[in-house]
Structure formats: structure tokens, C-alpha cells
Design a protein around this motif. Structure first.
Motif: not given
Length: 563
Positions: A124-134, A201-208
Motif C-alpha cells: 500500500d504505497t504510491k511508489e511504482k516500479n518496485l522490485p519483484v520477488v517470485v 503483467n507485473i508493471a500493471k501492479f506497480g512492479g518492475n
């Protein structure tokens, strides 16, 4: 007239405001409400909800691919479905067909044939392009599901987006006959399909999508170690965290997939000819309940029969066509940063069998050798078996005083030595971004090891510490909370920067590993940078494998000679 014009102006403004909101909802990839978040995917809209304890939005049960059915059920996954109405991403009960001899699966879980779903946890943040861990779940490639472990604490850090998911298991995911309909590695191809879905798809969730870490525990650890070597996953990840499992382990890749298929079939009372054609016909005829019913978790040779395999190069879309050993030696793989390690007493997961197995080990230690060892004669096999037994237990009869040797044996055979073997091959191939660790932390709530007065760091203890904890092990004490905070900070730093400890940290500097498995970090309170990790034990097994390693083979071509 003036009042009328004013009213019209306000009406026009309201109308355009509503239109702009509609346009935004139609074309924006992400719409946030007070307690929900709606994301527009190519498949359709999906809505997740704020976690009850706050801090992140949870999306459960998003189909990332479609599992084929019927005679096609052992093939690679198909594209995911498309939906018209907004998908309410709230179903966290879907799991793949599996056997559960350990009774770790909750009763509210629902087994479905089409089980290929992803779960996404968005801070729950306004930050975008966050790192992703799968995170790839473990379970010996036989059982488990995406949320067997959860990572809510990591999500609440607001520094990363977390993805978990299901993949096909047991023979459903890993029967490997080398035929058109049963080529092998369906479960690994599910994992590649998930990574492609994340990439798209992850960019649409705010991920990089250009900053994805693949992590996994136990069989999930072996999985990410294998994904790193597969050309089919190239470019879909940028860092790797294998937690207690390596690509070079005997349980990670079938030594002989046709022999595995025969042996598993016999557990299901198969009485056919054993030809590839007959085996394929038999496996296709089975219901899921029968197909998944064999229990392979207590095998003495430390493999589980149904696991990834080397595929025939003529397969349409193969996951792996060379052994991990050969790929590592060639150096032909992406050398991304790796946070690599295991717990100090991984073999504790076999301690419940000690009282039964110690006598069997005295009578027939050969039964406990891994199938990836081969010998020129029975006499040579007996000599090597005796050498291994004496290394761990000495020359006397194995009894209760040998519990440490028992734990060390299974630690080394299944987890520690395969990891150290892989690290050695990586370093020799020029990889200089591997951070090696041994997780040795224990606390007073852990059980005492039988026949001793000490505790030990069990299989995947580091995963238990980084995650929210495993079912039934929700320990709470100040020492553990301190270790959880420390370990999560190390993992988060690696996921976000590619290094486990920042250069300006007060923690000990942690350089990459070099020759002789040195240096490595001992993950305990306090942290301690040390030299070679288990050098004597690793060198012992190096000598064994240099002389007796049996390379895994792909299935041969089927001979269609039966009527």
C-alpha cells in the motif's frame, strides 16, 4: 440568465469530471479504492483487497496459465483464460492434485485439475516500479502450493511486490517419457509460464519487470536453481535466492526417467510390459486420485522419483536438454547475483526415522546411496559404501550416539554437498556474484534433538525466518524476532540491490564466495563472516563424485512395436 449559465457551467464540469473518471477507469492499469485495488490485465480486470492487518493489497487465485486436461494433461501449459467481468481475486484455496502424507494441507483447500494460479501482494504505497520477488514453493516436487509459506512481513516493508503460485506436482507435473504427449517437465514449464506472466503483467501492479528475483525453498530452491540454467527462462529474472536445494542434487533431476516411471507405476500396482508406449497408455488411463496416490517421501535413496528431467532435444519446447553439471561447467548461463545457502542441520528432517533406519543402515547401507552414483562392479560399490559409512559413523555399529553422523549424512547428501558442488562449478565458470551462507540460528522453543541435549537449525530454517513462519511453528520470542528482523533485512537488501549487506552497514562486510567455498556468512546472532564452509565434507564428496558420478539421461525414443 446569470444563474442559469452558472448552473450549466457546473453541470458541464460535473459531466466532464465523470467522463474523465470513466476514461481513467477504462485506460488506467490500476484503480485504487479505500479497501480495494483494481488492475487491468490483458486477460481482464482483477480486483484485490487490503489485507485485514493492513500494509498491502492481496490478489489471490489469478489464472496465469491453463493446465491441459485428458490425454494432454502431461503437456506444457496453455495460455491463461480471458474474462469479461472483473475477477474478484479472493480465492486462496486452489491447489494442484497431490498426495499429502505429512498432513500439512489445510482441509479448506480445494484440489483442482486446472490449478495454475498466481497470488500477488502489492504494498500500500504510491511508489511504482518496485522490485519483484517470485517465490517457488517446496514439497519435494510432490506436494505444496503457492501460499504454503506467506510473506506478509516482507510485503509490509513496502519495498517489494511478492508473487507466489501453484505448479503441477508429482507425475502430473514431472512424468517424463520423452513422447509428444508426455515430454517431461510440465511443472517446470508451468514455472516458466508464470515468469512470462509476471514479465507481461507485473508493471500493471506497480512492479518492475526488469528487476525480478526468483526465490524458492527446498524443491522450490532446486527449481530456481534449474530456472537459472534453462534457456526457456532467460531474461525473465535478474537475481536468484535458492534456499536449501540445488540443481545438482539427485532429487532435483531424475537420473533415469524411464526407470523412475516404471518404479512409480509399480507403486500403483502396474503390471504392464514396461515399454514407453505401454507406460504412456497406463499413465493416461489413471484418475488423478490414483495417479497421485503413491507415497515416495520416505525413500532411503533420498530421491522422490517424479522430479525435473533432461528432455530429448527433439522435444518441441524443452526446459532442460543438458545436465546441470554440464551447463555449469560450460558457463553458458546468465551469471546473475545469487544468495545461496542452507541450514546447518538440514538432515534433521529425517530424524523421525532414525530409530528405524539406524539398524537398516547397519545391515544395508548401500540402500541409502543416491542413484546418481555408479560403480564398475559390486565389489567397488561395497568398498565405496564402506568408505562413506566410516566417514560419518566410524567403524562401529550405528547406535544412538551416532545421531549427529546421521543428521550430517542426510544434510550433505540431499542439500549441503549439492549446493557446495554447484558453487564450486559456478566459481570455476567465472561467476563472481555469489553470496554463500550457512544458517545456524536456533532458539529455545525449538525441540531438543533426540539422544542429545542440543537444538539445531532444521531444513529450510532460513525460510521459516524470512517468511511469516510455517504451519504449526508460530514461535514468538525476542531472540527469534531479532533474527527475523535481521534475516529479512538481508533478503530485502539482496532483492533490491543484488547485495545482501549495504556497504555503509554496521553489519560485517559480506564479499562474494571464491575458491574452496570461502568466505561464507554464518547467519546467527551475531553475524559472523567465516572461511571455507564444510570444506572437509565437501572435499570428501568431491572425490566420490569425480570417480563415480552418474550423469542424468533423457528418455530414449519410444519404439512403437506393440499391437
Amino acid at each position: 440568465m446569470f444563474i442559469c449559465l452558472s448552473c450549466n457551467t457546473r453541470s458541464l464540469r460535473t459531466m466532464w469530471f465523470i467522463i474523465s473518471l470513466l476514461i481513467y477507469a477504462l485506460f488506467s492499469p490500476c484503480v485504487q479504492g479505500a479497501n480495494d485495488l483494481t488492475v487491468k490485465l490483458e486477460q481482464g480486470y482483477v480486483r484485490g483487497y487490503i489485507d485485514p492487518d493492513g500494509g498491502f493489497y492481496a490478489f489471490y487465485g489469478i489464472p496465469y496459465a491453463t493446465a491441459p486436461t485428458g490425454d494432454q494433461k502431461f503437456k506444457a501449459p496453455l495460455p491463461g483464460p480471458i474474462w469479461q467481468d472483473t475477477l474478484e481475486a479472493v480465492d486462496n484455496t486452489i491447489i494442484c492434485p497431490q498426495n499429502d502424507p505429512f498432513k500439512v494441507i489445510s482441509k479448506n483447500m480445494t484440489i483442482k485439475e486446472d490449478c495454475l494460479i498466481a497470488n500477488v501482494f502489492v504494498p500500500d504505497t504510491k511508489e511504482k516500479n518496485l522490485p519483484v520477488v517470485v517465490y517457488v514453493h517446496g514439497g519435494a516436487f510432490q506436494l505444496g502450493y503457492g501460499n504454503l509459506f506467506t510473506y506478509k512481513r516482507l510485503a509490509r516493508s513496502k519495498r517489494v511486490i511478492i508473487v507466489t503460485f501453484n505448479y503441477r506436482l508429482g507425475p502430473h507435473g514431472f512424468l517424463c517419457l520423452g513422447t509428444e504427449d508426455v515430454p517431461g517437465n510440465a511443472g517446470m514449464k508451468d514455472q516458466v509460464a508464470l515468469l512470462r506472466w509476471v514479465n507481461q503483467n507485473i508493471a500493471k501492479f506497480g512492479g518492475n519487470p526488469e528487476d525480478v528475483t526468483i526465490a524458492g525453498y527446498s524443491a522450490g530452491s532446486s527449481s530456481v536453481d534449474l530456472l537459472m540454467l534453462s534457456k526457456s527462462a532467460k531474461g525473465l529474472f535478474h537475481k536468484v535466492i535458492p534456499e536449501s536445494g540445488a540443481s545438482t542434487a539427485a532429487f532435483s533431476v531424475q537420473t533415469d526417467p524411464i526407470e523412475s516411471a516404471k518404479e512409480y507405476a509399480k507403486l500403483l500396482n502396474y503390471t504392464g510390459t514396461g515399454s514407453i508406449v505401454n507406460l504412456e497408455k497406463y499413465y493416461k488411463s489413471l484418475s488423478y486420485d490414483t495417479l497421485m496416490s503413491a507415497d515416495v517421501m520416505y525413500r532411503r535413496d533420498s530421491v522422490f522419483l517424479m522430479s525435473p528431467c533432461i528432455e530429448r532435444k527433439k522435444s518441441k519446447e524443452f526446459f532442460l536438454s543438458e545436465s546441470p553439471d554440464n551447463i555449469l561447467k560450460s558457463g553458458a548461463y546468465p551469471k546473475v547475483p545469487i544468495l545461496y545457502g542452507f541450514a546447518s542441520m538440514e538432515g534433521l528432517f529425517r530424524v523421525g526415522l532414525f530409530d528405524e533406519w539406524k539398524q537398516i543402515m547397519n545391515d544395508d547401507f548401500e540402500a541409502f546411496l543416491s542413484p546418481d552414483l555408479e560403480f564398475e562392479s559390486d565389489d567397488q560399490k561395497r568398498k565405496v559404501t564402506r568408505k562413506i559409512k566410516e566417514f560419518y559413523f566410524g567403524q562401529s555399529t550405528i547406535d544412538n550416539d551416532d545421531i549427529y553422523g546421521y543428521i550430517n549424512y542426510f544434510t550433505d547428501v540431499i542439500f549441503a554437498y549439492p549446493t557446495l558442488r554447484a558453487v564450486k562449478l559456478h566459481v570455476e565458470a567465472g561467476h563472481n556474484q555469489i553470496y554463500l551462507y550457512d544458517f545456524s540460528f536456533v532458539h529455545d522453543e525449538l525441540p531438543i534433538i533426540p539422544h542429545t541435549n542440543i537444538r539445531g537449525a532444521d531444513h529450510c530454517s532460513q525460510t521459516n525466518t524470512v517468511s511469516d513462519g510455517f504451519l504449526g511453528t508460530n514461535y514468538t520470542n525476542s531472540k527469534l524476532e531479532e533474527m527475523r528482523t535481521l534475516t529479512r533485512s538481508i533478503w530485502l537488501n539482496f532483492i533490491t540491490t543484488g547485495k545482501p549487506i549495504p556497504e555503509d552497514s554496521e553489519l560485517p562486510p559480506w564479499p562474494p564466495v571464491g575458491k574452496n567455498w570461502s568466505p561464507h556468512m554464518s547467519l546467527d546472532l551475531p553475524l559472523s563472516l567465516r572461511g571455507s564452509l564444510l570444506k572437509d565434507r565437501a572435499l570428501f564428496w568431491d572425490q566420490i563424485y569425480e570417480e563415480h558420478y552418474r550423469q542424468p539421461i533423457p528418455p530414449p525414443a519410444a519404439q512403437h512395436t506393440e499391437l
